[in-house]
Design a protein around this motif. Structure first.
Motif: not given
Length: 222
Positions: A59-62, A128-130, A142-144
C-alpha cells in the motif's frame, strides 16, 4: 531509582506485581509492545491490497520494501519489549553483578538501536505514503496512516527506555570504584599501617610452662 547494583534492589527481595507494573520502565515497555503490534498488524491486515487484475502490492507506493520494513522492525520490537519486560522482573533476583551488567548493556544497545530504526521507519513510511497515488487505494488508508502514526509514537517510547538503561549502566559503573586501594597497602594514608603490613618482626613469646616470678624463685620439685 531503586538502590543496588545497576539500579536494582539486592537479590532475595519479594516480587510485587503491582509495583513492578507501575514502574516507568514497565509502562514504556508495554506501550512499546502495543505500538509495535499496531504497526505490523495494520500492515499485515490491509497493507497488501490487490489491483483490478488481482495482483497484490504494498500500500505504500507499491514499494514492498516499505511493508517488509514495517512488519520486520514491528515484530522484533514487540518480541524485544516482552523479553526485556521479563528480564526486568527477573533482574532483582540476579546476584551476579557481571550478568546484571550484560543485561543492562543489552537493554541500552537494543533500545538505542530501535529508537533509530523506528525513526528511519517513520520517515520511510511517511515518504512512501506521500508518494502514493490514493486513487489506486480503495481500502486500508486508515491502517496505513495508523502504521505511520504509531511508528512515530514508538520513537517516543524507545528513546526514554534507552535513556533509563544508560542511567542504570552509569549507576552500576559509579558504584564500582576502580581507585580503591587496600588501606594496609596505601602509602599515602595519614594513619600508620598495621604492623603486619610493614614487615614488623614482632612475635609473640612462645608458650612456656615455667612461671615468671621475677625474683629467680623456682618452685620445688616433688
Amino acid at each position: 531509582m531503586e538502590t543496588g547494583a545497576y539500579g536494582a534492589a539486592g537479590a532475595g527481595g519479594s516480587f510485587n506485581l503491582k509495583q513492578f507494573l507501575m514502574r516507568p520502565e514497565s509502562i514504556l515497555r508495554v506501550a512499546s509492545a502495543i505500538f509495535a503490534l499496531i504497526v505490523f498488524a495494520c500492515i499485515l491486515t490491509d497493507g497488501y491490497p490487490s489491483d483490478t487484475e488481482g495482483r497484490v502490492f504494498c500500500i505504500f507506493n507499491h514499494n514492498s520494501d516499505a511493508c517488509h520494513y514495517g512488519v520486520g522492525i514491528g515484530t522484533i520490537a514487540f518480541l524485544g519489549s516482552l523479553l526485556f519486560l521479563g528480564l526486568d522482573a527477573y533482574f532483582p533476583t540476579i546476584s551476579n553483578v557481571a550478568q546484571r551488567r550484560h543485561i543492562v548493556l543489552a537493554d541500552l544497545g537494543f533500545s538505542a538501536l530501535w529508537s533509530f530504526l523506528w525513526f528511519v521507519g517513520f520517515c520511510f513510511l511517511a515518504n512512501q505514503w506521500a508518494s502514493t497515488n490514493l486513487s489506486d487505494i480503495h481500502i486500508g488508508q486508515d491502517n496505513a496512516r495508523a502504521a505511520i502514526a504509531f511508528s512515530f509514537f514508538s520513537i517516543l517510547s524507545w528513546i526514554p527506555l534507552a535513556f533509563m538503561a544508560y542511567k542504570r549502566y552509569k549507576l552500576g559503573v559509579d558504584d564500582f570504584n576502580p581507585n580503591y586501594v587496600d588501606p594496609s597497602l596505601d602509602t599515602t594514608s595519614p594513619y600508620p599501617p598495621y604492623p603486619d603490613a610493614v614487615g614488623d618482626n614482632y612475635q609473640r613469646p612462645p608458650f612456656t610452662n615455667q612461671a615468671d616470678t621475677g625474683d629467680g624463685y623456682k618452685p620445688p620439685l616433688y
